[in-house]
Design an enzyme around this catalytic site. Structure first.
Site, PDB file in Angstrom:
ATOM      1  N   SER A 563       0.839  -1.188   0.000  1.00 49.67           N
ATOM      2  CA  SER A 563       0.000   0.000   0.000  1.00 49.67           C
ATOM      3  C   SER A 563       0.882   1.249   0.000  1.00 49.67           C
ATOM      4  O   SER A 563       1.644   1.462  -0.925  1.00 49.67           O
ATOM      5  CB  SER A 563      -0.959  -0.043   1.192  1.00 49.67           C
ATOM      6  OG  SER A 563      -1.996   0.892   1.047  1.00 49.67           O
ATOM      7  N   ASP A 648      -9.817  -3.715  -5.280  1.00 48.31           N
ATOM      8  CA  ASP A 648      -9.238  -2.872  -4.237  1.00 48.31           C
ATOM      9  C   ASP A 648      -9.896  -1.490  -4.234  1.00 48.31           C
ATOM     10  O   ASP A 648      -9.979  -0.821  -5.263  1.00 48.31           O
ATOM     11  CB  ASP A 648      -7.736  -2.724  -4.478  1.00 48.31           C
ATOM     12  CG  ASP A 648      -6.992  -2.225  -3.258  1.00 48.31           C
ATOM     13  OD1 ASP A 648      -7.558  -1.431  -2.497  1.00 48.31           O
ATOM     14  OD2 ASP A 648      -5.836  -2.638  -3.072  1.00 48.31           O
ATOM     15  N   HIS A 683      -8.091  -4.902  -1.093  1.00 48.89           N
ATOM     16  CA  HIS A 683      -6.858  -4.376  -0.510  1.00 48.89           C
ATOM     17  C   HIS A 683      -6.173  -5.355   0.433  1.00 48.89           C
ATOM     18  O   HIS A 683      -4.951  -5.382   0.524  1.00 48.89           O
ATOM     19  CB  HIS A 683      -7.179  -3.085   0.233  1.00 48.89           C
ATOM     20  CG  HIS A 683      -5.995  -2.193   0.430  1.00 48.89           C
ATOM     21  ND1 HIS A 683      -5.278  -1.655  -0.610  1.00 48.89           N
ATOM     22  CD2 HIS A 683      -5.405  -1.739   1.563  1.00 48.89           C
ATOM     23  CE1 HIS A 683      -4.291  -0.905  -0.140  1.00 48.89           C
ATOM     24  NE2 HIS A 683      -4.347  -0.939   1.173  1.00 48.89           N
TER      25      HIS A 683
END
Length: 711
Positions: A563, A648, A683
């Site tokens: 991320s 995501d 995610h």
């Protein structure tokens, strides 16, 4: 971009993989080449040409075909590791106690338990009335609920005061858009009510029929509204209680530990605001606790007739604790209880009838302080002996108790849940994480905390763990992990899956770089906005230190981040590719400028205080100077494994897809460049505990094969 607690737990167990000259992967397979369709993007008179902007069309069949072609390429290139992946999966799974049970906690007349059954991926939530010897009441068997879904997540479990109703949220897409439902725990019936597009979180008022929840904007997924649902009414009748119109804020609602107040929170990166209403008056009007003032952060806890406020008021950078009567909540009434300290970060508090428990951080490590209300001069700290560790309070719902429940672990010490008697100072280990297989002995591993010197002279701590017989001669493979954003502290945690690397000769390192809050609030402030580049140079300097000290060498050093940590990986790849043999970037946030200019993308506007607002030229120029996608260049790059989720909601799949396409076009060597897209996940990756292990096994097999380790 910004992580949730779930995200961070998921990524704490996943490690980088990369190629070396020893690899026997098939480089003769034709790489996918994305079509070049130039799009000019102009801002502040500056034109950026994005050749792969077209990949952001999620529903376009040409886009899907390209992603699937990348997946096919990945599978073909790594086909020879599939058996090793299966072996690693079974190895990691064999260390896990499959029929595991949480330590029960007591709340409002019931003991609550989460347990897993052998061979099953998902938890079972149950309770027992009054005593642990009572019959088990299964509230939710997530294995049954998940049967027809490729992805399943249950969250926000919340029980009404009369113990009759359970509100819960379900996400089956992995975009963190939960549908709230309500179950009658007495009849077992799941009621027909379905509240869509929510965060999954909710809270009951004291009347057992009013349920408050937060709903998300359909496009940006920002939690922007608080509603009240009344049992028996149609969802269309739900009352809008609060609308957070500032696009840089998100909102949520919860109930105070005292159960007296409903509390609406509104937060941006550097400002907070709360509204309160007595839970016994759900039809009343919320009142603002202290109106938002840019730069003022605070959180509130209620006890007796006072509120306790953790805040940065009066330039308390590391926060302090203040107190105010519940009848006078504005900041001019707040009084210091624990003053600000330059070298101690106040992270939070737990309030009990006779004790105040304070969670602090100093010198980069967590500490827990016990302070009796009646005799504050008799305060003391829980003793911890390891050189590097993490300690944290856990589920403490009861006011009237002298027992504090906390967790403890280190990089070589499995996690434990401990009940500590704050009066007698006796502790009872309620549970220590079991490592099955009979091979693990923590005495076989060494933990260290060392300090690297950054470019500007700042000392950066690094937590290390490795096998006791390892020699520091530069030949060891080393995996260096970091995150470095949002003030998220990277704790030195224990991992059973990590043993598959350590036992094969790897060193594992966590670089506690600026941008996190590891050494206090200033550590965060000096790693964001116009100081963001400190995050990247800190990581590179930690790598150089580990090489200089002969822990590893560039031929065996691997980097990993996910991320916002994927952003870190992207910058490191552009700036210091020669230091690494391989890099893993998971759901990487790499197209910083384009994303931050698009306020239709989920979470963008709420990120301005973290990265800056590129609509202002100063921030635009600074972001562009480090944005990984904008700074890909014609040079040699390490071997790369890049993973993402098609659904995501935090870092859109097209960021890594575009990045890979551009890297393929510009790199000057033929090291491996792999993009692996999970078409069912978002995610946090796969949802089941064993499915998640399969993702780790893919990365481990990749890494170990490239190091020449075949079993």
């Amino acid at each position: 971009m910004k992580p949730t607690n779930t995200f961070m737990l998921a990524f704490c167990s996943i490690f980088a993989a990369a190629c070396s000259t020893k690899n026997k992967m098939n480089n003769t397979i034709k790489e996918p080449i994305a079509k070049i369709k130039p799009t000019n993007l102009e801002k502040h008179g500056d034109v950026r040409t994005d050749n792969y902007y077209w990949l952001n069309q999620r529903e376009d069949q040409e886009v899907i075909a390209y992603i699937e072609e990348e997946n096919k390429y990945y599978n073909e290139v790594t086909a020879h590791t599939k058996d090793f992946q299966k072996d690693l999966f079974e190895e990691m799974k064999s260390r896990i106690k499959e029929d595991d049970t949480s330590v029960p906690y007591f709340n409002n007349g019931y003991w609550y338990i989460t347990r897993f059954e052998k061979g099953k991926d998902y938890p079972i939530y149950s309770r027992k009335k009054g005593t642990l010897d009572a019959p088990e009441e299964i509230m939710f068997d997530c294995n049954e609920l998940a049967k027809d879904h490729a992805y399943f997540q249950l969250g926000g479990l919340n029980i009404s005061d009369d113990n009759k109703f359970a509100a819960f949220g379900v996400d089956t897409v992995s975009r963190r858009e939960y549908t709230i439902q309500i179950k009658n725990l007495e009849t077992g019936e799941i009621m027909p009510t379905k509240i869509e597009k929510t965060t999954g979180g909710s809270t009951w008022a004291a009347d057992n029929k009013s349920l408050f929840y937060s709903r998300k904007d359909e496009q940006t997924l920002r939690a922007d509204r608080i509603f009240k649902h009344t049992l028996g009414n149609d969802v269309a009748q739900d009352e809008l209680i609060f609308n957070e119109k500032d696009e840089t804020f998100s909102t949520y609602i919860y109930r105070s530990k005292s159960r007296k107040y409903l509390i609406i929170g509104s937060e941006s990166t550097m400002t907070s605001e709360y509204q309160i209403l007595e839970a016994s008056n759900p039809d009343g009007k919320f009142s603002v606790f202290q109106k938002r003032t840019r730069g003022l952060e605070y959180s509130v806890s209620h006890y007796n007739d006072h509120f306790y406020i953790v805040t940065n008021k009066d330039k308390a950078t590391n926060f302090k604790l203040m107190i105010t009567p519940e009848t006078a909540t504005t900041k001019e009434n707040w009084k210091d209880l624990i003053p600000h300290r330059e070298d101690v970060l106040l992270e939070g508090i737990d309030i009990f009838k006779d004790y105040l428990v304070v969670s602090e951080r100093f010198n980069g490590l967590s500490h827990i302080k016990i302070q009796p209300w009646q005799n504050p001069d008799q305060a003391y700290y829980l003793p911890f002996e390891n050189e590097t560790f993490t300690a944290y309070t856990t589920t403490n719902l009861d006011f009237d108790t002298e027992i504090l429940r906390y967790g403890y672990q280190s990089m070589a010490t499995p996690s434990s849940v401990i009940d500590f008697n704050m009066r007698t100072k006796e502790k009872t280990v309620k549970k220590e994480q079991e490592v099955l297989g009979g091979k693990f002995n923590k005495e076989n591993y060494i933990e260290e905390r060392v300090w690297a010197t950054a470019t500007d002279g700042t000392k950066i701590p690094i937590s290390l763990v490795y096998k006791k017989d390892l020699k520091k001669d530069g030949s060891n493979p080393l995996l260096q992990y970091a995150y470095g954003s949002y003030g998220s502290t990277m704790e030195p945690y224990f991992s059973t899956v990590r043993l598959s690397l350590l036992d094969r000769g790897f060193i594992y390192a966590i670089a506690h770089i600026r941008g996190g809050e590891d050494l206090g609030r200033e550590w965060y402030e000096n790693g964001k906005l116009l100081k963001k580049k400190n995050t990247f140079t800190d990581y590179i300097d930690c790598s150089k230190f580990l090489i200089d000290q002969k822990y590893t060498s560039p031929q065996h050093l691997y980097a990993e981040g996910g991320s916002a940590g994927g952003l870190l990986m992207g910058v490191v790849l552009n700036d210091a590719p020669e230091l690494y043999n391989g890099v893993i970037a998971q759901v990487p946030f790499v197209d910083v400028v384009t994303t931050m200019l698009d306020d239709s993308i989920p979470l963008t506007t709420g990120e301005y205080d973290e990265w800056g607002n590129p609509n202002e030229k100063e921030y635009y120029d600074y972001m562009k100077s480090y944005s990984p996608y904008d700074n890909v260049k014609a040079q040699d790059y390490p071997n790369l494994y890049i993973s993402t989720g098609f659904h995501d909601s935090q870092v859109q799949y097209w960021e890594p897809a575009k990045w890979v396409a551009k890297l393929r076009a510009l790199r000057t060597n033929k090291n491996l460049l792999l993009l692996d897209t999970n078409m069912d996940a978002g995610h946090g990756g796969a949802s089941g505990r064993f499915e998640a292990l399969k993702e780790v096994a893919k990365e481990f097999a990749f890494l170990l094969d490239l190091e020449g380790i075949k079993k």
